[in-house]
Design an enzyme around this catalytic site. Structure first.
Site, PDB file in Angstrom:
ATOM      1  CG  LEU A 215       4.960   0.381  -6.770  1.00  0.00           C
ATOM      2  CD1 LEU A 215       5.039   0.984  -8.209  1.00  0.00           C
ATOM      3  CD2 LEU A 215       5.887   1.042  -5.692  1.00  0.00           C
ATOM      4  CG  ASP A 216       0.575   2.732  -1.460  1.00  0.00           C
ATOM      5  OD1 ASP A 216       0.813   1.752  -0.923  1.00  0.00           O
ATOM      6  OD2 ASP A 216       1.057   3.813  -0.532  1.00  0.00           O
ATOM      7  CG  MET A 217      -4.982   2.671  -7.372  1.00  0.00           C
ATOM      8  SD  MET A 217      -6.641   2.327  -7.078  1.00  0.00           S
ATOM      9  CE  MET A 217      -7.300   3.617  -6.073  1.00  0.00           C
TER      10      MET A 217
END
Length: 210
Positions: free
Chosen positions: A53-55
């Site tokens: 997942l993106d940060m």
């Protein structure tokens, strides 16, 4: 270092609720060593990365416990046998109650890690969306998002492309919409996937925290 919230755990599969602001895997440099997989491995040393997942995105993140489980889960993701659902708060009020975005994407190399729509050289990307609620007073809407493909930043780029950027998005939202939220308002809220050993469908859920 915060403890991870565990959503599911057995001998082959681990699912956590990743907080916004935490990397999924290590970044470059010692200041980016803290991440979800590093935290998971302090308790489950056999945990291995399956997806990311993106940060800025919160929600369900899955690890395989051991190489065999990792391979089985990675294959399930590649073969699109995993049903993923996200929720987002976006700018504007969509006229339709549901729709889809089918725009090919590729990396915007001079501005990495940004991605961009490219109908000539981009890889196919498809997102389904549905309105869960509209707030006319604030000029924003809550959407359910189902990515059929799994391109990097797909949901963020697709929503920005149709004029409804995710609030709090520092890469793709205009400055006013970036500043309208304390974080990227995107959450991985439901994941249905085949168990890497039994093949039984496992459903993991995490309500959106916004």
């Amino acid at each position: 270092m915060e403890d991870l919230r565990i959503l599911y755990c057995d001998d082959a599969l681990l699912a956590i609720d990743k907080p916004a602001g935490l990397l999924s895997v290590p970044g470059r440099g010692p200041d980016k060593a803290d991440c979800a997989i590093a935290r998971a491995q302090t308790r489950w040393p056999d945990a291995l990365v399956v997806h990311r997942l993106d940060m800025g995105t919160s929600g369900i993140l899955v690890f395989g416990r051991g190489p065999a489980a990792q391979r089985a889960l990675s294959m399930a993701f590649e073969q699109r046998r995993c049903d993923k659902r996200y929720e987002a708060l976006v700018a504007g009020l969509p006229e339709s109650d549901a729709g889809e975005v089918e725009l090919p994407l590729r990396c915007d190399w001079p501005r990495r890690p940004r991605q961009m729509v490219d109908v000539q050289q981009g890889r196919p990307a498809l997102t389904h969306w549905q309105v869960l609620g509209r707030d006319a007073s604030l000029g924003r809407s809550r959407l359910a998002l189902t990515p059929i493909t799994g391109r990097s930043h797909q949901l963020r780029v697709h929503l920005a492309a149709i004029g409804h950027p995710i609030l709090g998005d520092e890469l793709y939202a205009p400055p006013a919409h970036h500043a309208a939220a304390p974080r990227l308002w995107l959450h991985a809220c439901r994941l249905a996937l085949p168990h890497p050993v039994s093949g039984e469908t496992i459903v993991v859920a995490s309500p959106a925290p916004f």
